[in-house]
Design an enzyme around this catalytic site. Sequence first.
Site, mmCIF file in Angstrom:
data_model
loop_
_atom_site.group_PDB
_atom_site.id
_atom_site.type_symbol
_atom_site.label_atom_id
_atom_site.label_comp_id
_atom_site.label_asym_id
_atom_site.label_seq_id
_atom_site.Cartn_x
_atom_site.Cartn_y
_atom_site.Cartn_z
ATOM 1 N N HIS A 10 0.835 -1.203 0.000
ATOM 2 C CA HIS A 10 0.000 0.000 0.000
ATOM 3 C C HIS A 10 0.870 1.254 0.000
ATOM 4 O O HIS A 10 2.044 1.233 0.378
ATOM 5 C CB HIS A 10 -0.953 -0.002 1.202
ATOM 6 N N GLU A 82 -1.674 -7.322 7.549
ATOM 7 C CA GLU A 82 -0.302 -7.153 8.029
ATOM 8 C C GLU A 82 -0.053 -8.052 9.238
ATOM 9 O O GLU A 82 -0.995 -8.521 9.883
ATOM 10 C CB GLU A 82 -0.069 -5.678 8.391
#
Length: 193
Positions: A10, A82
């Site tokens: 990202h 994550e």
Amino acid sequence: MSHELFLIRHGQTEWSVNGRHTGRTDIPLTAAGENQARGAGLTLGTLRMGPALVLSSPRRRAVRTAELAGLVVDEVTEELAEWDYGDYEGITTPEIREAVPGWTIWTHPVPDGESADQVTTRADKLLERVRAALADREVILIGHGHFSRVLLARWIGLPATSGVHFGLDPAGVSVLGHERGEPQIQHLNIPPS
């Protein structure tokens, strides 16, 4: 024929700028991160050959990166989340090292978070699914820094903790494939255009 796997981290967030561990916290991209995401789409456009299965982490920084890169997400999945930083969420490595000298995500436990073994299991499960999909089309994964580094390591058969050896910048694009049947990192951390 096996197609290529694309990993996109990202774009920049406020916490990625100041080094705060960002796992479960759902923070937006910065304006610079939005521009990086658009650039990642341009970079990806020069590398891709055909239709792709697009999977994204559910965190808005990943979903927004996909959107700005011009991708249509087929599935949002926690498999791409994550590394869970547990009690270290929102804390920088230097702050953690005040209590645990020498601490890194790669070498030390994470209180109330994921262990390297748990992250390995999650990465391997995702890669098994990805490898099956690659028989028919390209796959694009939009995720995060540490977990994507684990995916890189596991793709080529290294322990998850070997992810320490791969650098991934915000909105960087990596391409994984094969050479004569052997898993290969074809391109690593291509910056956004």
